[in-house]
Design a protein around this motif. Structure first.
Motif, PDB file in Angstrom:
ATOM      1  N   THR A   1      -0.059  -3.472  -8.243  1.00 49.09           N
ATOM      2  CA  THR A   1      -0.615  -2.514  -7.040  1.00 49.09           C
ATOM      3  C   THR A   1      -0.892  -1.368  -7.611  1.00 49.09           C
ATOM      4  O   THR A   1      -1.324  -0.805  -8.532  1.00 49.09           O
ATOM      5  CB  THR A   1      -0.843  -2.692  -5.834  1.00 49.09           C
TER       6      THR A   1
ATOM      7  N   HIS B   1      -1.916  -0.073 -10.818  1.00 52.46           N
ATOM      8  CA  HIS B   1      -3.051  -0.438 -11.009  1.00 52.46           C
ATOM      9  C   HIS B   1      -3.769   0.811 -11.104  1.00 52.46           C
ATOM     10  O   HIS B   1      -4.884   1.730 -11.620  1.00 52.46           O
ATOM     11  CB  HIS B   1      -4.227  -0.973 -10.363  1.00 52.46           C
TER      12      HIS B   1
ATOM     13  N   SER C   1       3.626  -7.917  -5.980  1.00 56.46           N
ATOM     14  CA  SER C   1       2.268  -7.551  -5.372  1.00 56.46           C
ATOM     15  C   SER C   1       2.707  -5.951  -5.798  1.00 56.46           C
ATOM     16  O   SER C   1       1.879  -4.622  -5.778  1.00 56.46           O
ATOM     17  CB  SER C   1       2.018  -8.219  -4.593  1.00 56.46           C
TER      18      SER C   1
ATOM     19  N   GLU D   1       0.172  -1.362   0.259  1.00 64.13           N
ATOM     20  CA  GLU D   1      -0.034  -0.460  -0.420  1.00 64.13           C
ATOM     21  C   GLU D   1       1.220   1.395  -0.120  1.00 64.13           C
ATOM     22  O   GLU D   1       0.321   2.291  -0.258  1.00 64.13           O
ATOM     23  CB  GLU D   1      -1.076  -0.214   1.061  1.00 64.13           C
TER      24      GLU D   1
END
Length: 623
Positions: free
Chosen positions: A378, A381, A374, A345
């Protein structure tokens, strides 16, 4: 305009401020980018307003289609250092703000003020070393290493100017917007393998960290694991074969220092302390260079490794738990899933909140592949053209498959050695490199290239600009700086002792020498030639280059760069002696070529002469 929201807020905050520091000087080159030296006394309020107005004017000339350039020029900066300046001229860098208003150490606002200067250089991408809040315990130097972050969502408070009625986050947002107004993309370096030894994360998530008995750390008993010569030989052979099934673990005595995760964690005099279920006190161990297993680098006393996996037999720090993960650990260890989720994140947070354009991943090749995938997927994205760079000396197909746009590479190791430089060009000729790498004669971890002299800096500026790759400037290169940022690579023991952390900009408040001779106009000239020639990097395979053999010199490195319309002949004399040489069809090529850069002497015996650390670039139009 929404994309200028925080830039305008910054402008208004400066206008409304009562900033009135009387004795405030800035380098003249911050105002007049053609200036060679000198100081200018300014009213800081007026100076910063005028700087923002110059950026607004620059924005009107920028291409409205803001995309990654096909042949970018990257400028690498540690903001805290690049704009550190003795503004009141008292011969010291104050850690307290002048008149409770302005830092002499580098800040986002001062970095905004030098954006027109960077634009003059021709910079397309500004690559920032970490800007996160720095830990205090085990701190190196006065300010600490930017790689020892306490929390990746918190910025370094020293990067904000105290007089501004804006949050630190708003100041960083204004900085990124200002870069975009100048047509400059922002790439930020992220650290996902380590954290500061006193990280805030340990208080909420002790299971993300390794723990050892407090007495083992404080007594000095804790040391990196030791392997004998036979073990080291076997370990290296196994790793080279990528056989991680039976990697040799550290000795039991080392492993026994590590404990389970404590049930209670608190901060005691800046150090993190934990309490086990049996009441025993534990703490977080510092890190060390894990590869090769006999690495002799000094301990990394300000950082610790994050614990990616939970496995009872692998609860320790060693090469087989933090880089070359043992097969058993990967297959049967439990991922510390909330840590993985948290790390994934981080970059999206900076995309969504600050609109950064890319990331350099520190030691990404040492992370679990699943986690790295990941992180990259991510982030893309959230921004599909997000730039990813890898801090890896190896240039491999795997890096490309992992999703990286470019990698650091090893140019800085070989730049000054003609034979090794020829080998790099031969590999380029044979398309042995899978993706672009940094054409960097120096980095923040190496000696400065100016140690060979100003002529050498000019030589590598020209020579590297015509190679296919990512053109790169470490902040200070254009000012012929000799002081290294850090003593991480290519330094002797004597060098390391001569440059303790208190003398190095990566750790301490060192003035950035702006008032000196510079090569700004020269770099700008070379950049204009590159752009006018239309040389591109992407797609990376879309180039033709060939090593050009010369006789009889060992110090001349030459190559031909070919396009559909012309051929470029690039020569560099990588020695501090005048050098005579010849090459095939010398007269025919010279008669049909124009000189783009450099000069030479031509002797009666059909040989050319280049002066020490000089260059020559010829352009021959195809018939």
């Amino acid at each position: 305009m929404e994309e200028m929201k925080y830039f305008f807020k910054l402008y208004e905050a400066i206008e409304k401020s009562n900033l009135d520091t009387k004795n405030y000087f800035v380098p003249s080159i911050w105002i007049d980018n053609e200036s060679n030296s000198g100081l200018t006394k300014v009213n800081p309020r007026d100076f910063f307003i005028q700087s923002l107005e110059r950026i607004t004017h620059l924005s009107k000339t920028e291409n409205k289609v803001f995309k990654t350039p096909e042949n970018p020029l990257v400028y690498c900066s540690l903001i805290r250092y690049t704009t550190t300046f003795d503004h009141n001229r008292d011969s010291k860098i104050s850690l307290e703000p002048l008149d409770y208003s302005l830092y002499e150490t580098g800040t986002f606002l001062k970095a905004i003020a030098i954006l027109p200067y960077l634009k003059k250089l021709g910079v397309d991408i500004l690559y920032l070393l970490p800007v996160f809040e720095i830990g205090k315990y085990g701190r190196k130097g006065v300010l600490g290493s930017p790689y020892a972050y306490k929390h990746p969502f918190k910025l370094d408070s020293r990067l904000g100017e105290p007089f501004l009625n804006l949050s630190l986050e708003e100041q960083f947002k204004a900085f990124v917007e200002a870069c975009h107004l100048c047509g400059i993309k922002v790439v930020l370096e992220f650290v996902f393998r380590t954290a500061s030894i006193d990280s805030d994360l340990a208080l909420q998530h002790p299971d993300w960290f390794y723990w050892i008995r407090e007495e083992d750390l404080l007594s000095g008993f804790y040391q990196p694991p030791k392997f004998d010569d036979a073990e080291i030989k076997q370990i290296i052979q196994l790793v080279e074969k990528k056989n991680f099934d039976k990697l040799i673990p550290p000795k039991k005595q080392y492993i026994s220092m590590f404990t389970e995760v404590p049930v209670d964690v608190f901060r005691e005099n800046e150090r993190i302390v934990g309490i086990l279920a049996n009441g025993e006190r534990v703490t977080i161990p510092y890190a060390f260079a894990d590869w090769p297993p006999n690495d002799v680098q000094p301990f990394w006393t300000d950082v610790t490794y994050l614990r990616y996996f939970d496995h009872p037999n692998y609860n320790y720090i060693a090469y087989n738990t933090v880089r070359m993960y043992s097969k058993e650990l990967l297959e049967n260890g439990r991922k510390v899933q909330d840590l993985w989720n948290f790390l994934v994140e981080v970059i999206p947070y900076y995309i969504e909140n600050f609109n950064i354009d890319g990331a350099m991943i520190d030691m990404g090749h040492a992370m679990p592949e699943e986690l790295l995938y990941s992180i990259i997927s991510t982030a893309r994205h959230f921004k599909n053209d997000f730039i990813f760079w890898e801090e890896n000396f190896n240039i491999t197909e795997k890096s490309k498959l992992d999703g990286y746009n470019a990698t650091l590479g090893y140019m800085f190791f070989d730049q000054h050695e003609p034979k090794k430089l020829q080998q790099i060009i031969t590999k380029l000729e044979n398309y042995e490199f899978s993706l672009p790498f940094f054409l960097a004669p120096e980095t923040q971890n190496t000696p400065r290239s100016a140690r060979f002299g100003k002529e050498y800096n000019s030589l590598v500026t020209v020579f590297n600009s015509f190679l296919p790759g990512i053109r790169f400037i470490l902040s200070g290169f254009e000012l012929f700086h000799n002081l290294p940022y850090n003593t991480g690579l290519c330094f002797t023991s004597e060098d390391i002792s001569n440059f303790p952390p208190e003398m190095l900009p990566l750790y301490s408040p060192i003035e950035f020498n702006w008032v000196t001779e510079n090569s700004v106009s020269f770099i700008s000239q070379v950049n204009s030639i590159i752009l006018n020639l239309g040389l591109t990097v992407q797609p990376f395979e879309n180039y033709k280059i060939k090593l050009l053999g010369t006789t009889p010199s060992d110090s001349i490195v030459a190559f031909i760069r070919e396009t559909n319309d012309f051929e470029l002949f690039v020569f560099g004399n990588f020695s501090n002696n005048e050098t005579k040489f010849a090459f095939e069809n010398i007269n025919e090529i010279l008669s049909r070529s124009e000189i783009l850069l450099g000069e030479f002497c031509f002797t009666s015996d059909n040989k050319m002469i280049l002066q020490p650390y000089s260059y020559l670039v010829l352009k021959k139009i195809k018939q």
